[in-house]
Design a protein around this motif. Sequence first.
Motif, short mmCIF file in Angstrom:
data_model
loop_
_atom_site.label_atom_id
_atom_site.label_comp_id
_atom_site.label_asym_id
_atom_site.label_seq_id
_atom_site.Cartn_x
_atom_site.Cartn_y
_atom_site.Cartn_z
N TYR A 859 0.85 -1.20 0.00
CA TYR A 859 0.00 0.00 0.00
C TYR A 859 0.88 1.24 0.00
O TYR A 859 1.88 1.33 0.70
CB TYR A 859 -0.92 0.05 1.23
CG TYR A 859 -1.81 1.27 1.20
CD1 TYR A 859 -2.96 1.27 0.42
CD2 TYR A 859 -1.48 2.42 1.91
CE1 TYR A 859 -3.76 2.40 0.36
CE2 TYR A 859 -2.27 3.55 1.86
CZ TYR A 859 -3.42 3.54 1.08
OH TYR A 859 -4.21 4.65 1.00
N TYR A 866 -6.19 5.41 3.28
CA TYR A 866 -6.11 4.04 3.79
C TYR A 866 -7.37 3.67 4.58
O TYR A 866 -7.89 2.56 4.45
CB TYR A 866 -4.87 3.89 4.67
CG TYR A 866 -4.74 2.52 5.29
CD1 TYR A 866 -4.22 1.45 4.56
CD2 TYR A 866 -5.17 2.29 6.60
CE1 TYR A 866 -4.13 0.19 5.13
CE2 TYR A 866 -5.08 1.03 7.17
CZ TYR A 866 -4.56 -0.02 6.42
OH TYR A 866 -4.47 -1.27 6.98
N SER A 870 -9.24 0.53 3.05
CA SER A 870 -9.07 -0.72 3.80
C SER A 870 -10.16 -0.96 4.84
O SER A 870 -10.57 -2.10 5.07
CB SER A 870 -7.70 -0.74 4.52
OG SER A 870 -6.65 -0.62 3.57
#
Length: 908
Positions: A859, A866, A870
């Motif tokens: 990543y 993020y 995620s």
Amino acid sequence: MAASNGSEYFEFEIEAGRDSFARPSNAETVEEDEEELMWAALARLPSQKQGNFALLRRTPSGAAGEKEEYAKTETVDVRKLSRSRREQVVKKAFATNDQDNYRLLSAIKERLDRVGLEVPKVEVRFKNLKVVADVQTGSRALPTLINVTRDTFERILTGLRIFKPKRHKLTILNDISGAVKPGRMTLLLGPPGSGKSTLLLALAGKLDSNLEKSGNVTYNGHHLHEFHVQRTSAYISQTDNHIPELTVRETLDFAARYQGSSEGFAGYMKDLTHLEKERKIRPSPEIDAFMKASSVGGKKHSVSTDYVLKVLGLDVCSDTIVGNDMLRGVSGGQRKRVTTGEMVVGPRKTLFMDEISTGLDSSTTYQIVNCVRNFVHQMDATVLMALLQPAPETFDLFDDLVLLSEGYVVYQGPREDALEFFESLGFKLPPRKGVADFLQEVTSKKDQAQYWADHSKPYRFLPVSEIANAFKNSKYGRSVESYLDVPYDKSKSHPSALSKTKYAVSNWELFRTCFSREFLLMDRHRFLYIFRTCQLLCGLVSYTIQLDLPLVLGGLFRMMASLARDMVIANTFGSAALLIIFLLGGFIIPKDMIKPWWVWGFWVSPLSYGQNAISVNEFTASRWNEKSAIGDNTVGYNILEGHGLSHNDNWYWIGVGALLLYALLFNNLVTLALAYLNPLRTSKTAIPLDATEENCTGEGVISQEEGGKKKGMILPFQPLAMTFHNVNYFVDMPKGLVEIPYILMQTITYGIITYFMINFERTARKFFLYLVFMFLTFTYFTFYGMMAVGLTPNQHLAAVISSAFYSLWNLLSGFLVAKPSIPGWWIWFYYISPVSWTLRGVITSQLGDIVTIIDEPGYRGTVKEYLEVSLDYGPGMIGVSAAVLVCFCLFFFGIFAFSVKFLNFQRR
């Protein structure tokens, strides 16, 4: 049947309206012939089978408008009696509808005497018995935190024989002697604190090992170490300790099976039947059926239970649960009678009964004492019964009297001679005063003067020690001393009078009884156990190791509870143990990051072996054998190395074995703790001061002047006098609102510590939002706990259900399994989990605006991106998360309020 004078007779049913001297009818003659044939058939049976069958007369119907039928006699198998048949056997044997066992016991005694069978007798003697306790005095006796901590260290040092603290010697029993004779109903009388319970415990062989004891206690001349005193005698305690979920009948049935109640008559029946057959003696069918049915052992139900229920007046509530403070059952007086019944249902004939009248009215007490009196007189039993304030009619039921005061025996002998002894000292019973009350008050300094009747000389307070010396020098005291000086002839002791074995039944029978009782309790809580079984089955998907962890943790918690012996202490140590296990188990902190001086905690933590086994089993699988972008190793290898875990396949079986060993260790420690550790004691309410502390009188100390010397006692509390005036009772706020200030204090304390420990961005807005979400989290957890307690009948069910929901909340909150990875058929639970909204609120409020670049394998992007990619934490959800948590709080509290108002589990 039996007549009032104790002799047996046969009952002949006479048809109503027919002259008693008329010629018997043909039906009557046929009935008698049939009964004769039945007795003849029983006599022809083999000896080992004759005890299994008895004759029982069926009760005539006697219904209105119908011609009364003659009682029909039939043969019954006493091993297979139904409940109605057992009750019929007892009813026929009692030969009366009253709560009186005289006819039954006198008929049994008459039957034994006719063939010359001797009833075992036990005489209990105690000589120069002295019991001393080591106690603390002054402020040292108060149950403060400092004193409790100091006591703990002193016990440890004393156990290691390093240090022995100095204690005050308190004499409980002061060099007393006496005898409790069989066939004589003996009353133990004395004011509170006189040493009655200690004497009963000493005679029953149950005296606390921490007490210093000297002197001798003998049974038929045998010392206590020569036989098993716990099987020979029974101590009936003041406290009621029962399994609340069992009914009264079930409680007594299990007590009868444990104590082997059948051996009481079983020892007679073989010889009795043989001797009666030789002498052609035919017993009463009712008595024969009762004795044979009582001698049957190993059955789920016992005739002895029905007999005790009848004697104690518990037959009206036999199917009601015993109950306790949290579970409504029988009344307090009935529960006290259950305590008595548990001990007398067994075969023991030596009883030490401690305050069995507590909570009973005078009429019930009289009936029970009268039944015990019949048992003593007819079966030559040995009974010493302590009563605090017996009514005059109950007091007159006793033959002998033992009067205790301040650890001295001030009188022992026939009940009717007690007044004559005190009259010789100058004290007289006034009119309309109960004898028992007089005897307990005449030794008291506060009450003694009112009974002084010798006007020839001025009154002087006679201390208890002087009264005891006067008794020793009196004809009554010399009579007791001369009786004890003659040793008991051991050859006169019946072989079965003293028990030589530790248990009344075999180990297999004890196991069967324990198993059937636990199975019954599990059936009573079937929902709880079904729920827990489902939880266990759900763990099957997590491989075998998942089954070992609950065994280990359950054993750990049980060990903590059995060692602590207190709910608060157990919770404290349990929380500390969980903290150490999780902190040093290698999950929160990897093994390589644990400090060297704490690494031993990793190897003793059961969690480390469980994690090692699960991790090795998972990350050595083929799907983790792909080459990693970091180094030349596989992905699975790097994960194991990164967490300091071994990659050897053998660690799976090492982990399984270690967890099983931990489970065995913890559960064995539980067994040892239950077997050898005594319950924690409460502080004493009154302890005499030492001479060195005579200036310590002040708050919490009661003192008095006596001959220029100050004496007193220390109380573990400050005595206060309170006066109530214009008392108003009202409720000013719900219970839930009371919790809010405590939650707020917890939030502030917890928030200040954790916020700066985590090192979040130090801005006022983010700190305030963190406190808001922590406050809402603590609030809904508190209200959920209140709701769980309100919706369930007991704390055990509430704890099991709560633990299940806590596990699901944590599993599907987006922390252990991120939201994008949760299966579609479980995603709905993510939205109804309050923990998921807590995580969303805390993470987005603290990290949702961070644009720091993350550059790691797999990543590259900002922290904000993020979170969106995620964890699916998008922007603009802070206010929504807070609102949802407020709704959860209101929902949980609303259900709790509904349950408190409309649900009631306190029902019979």
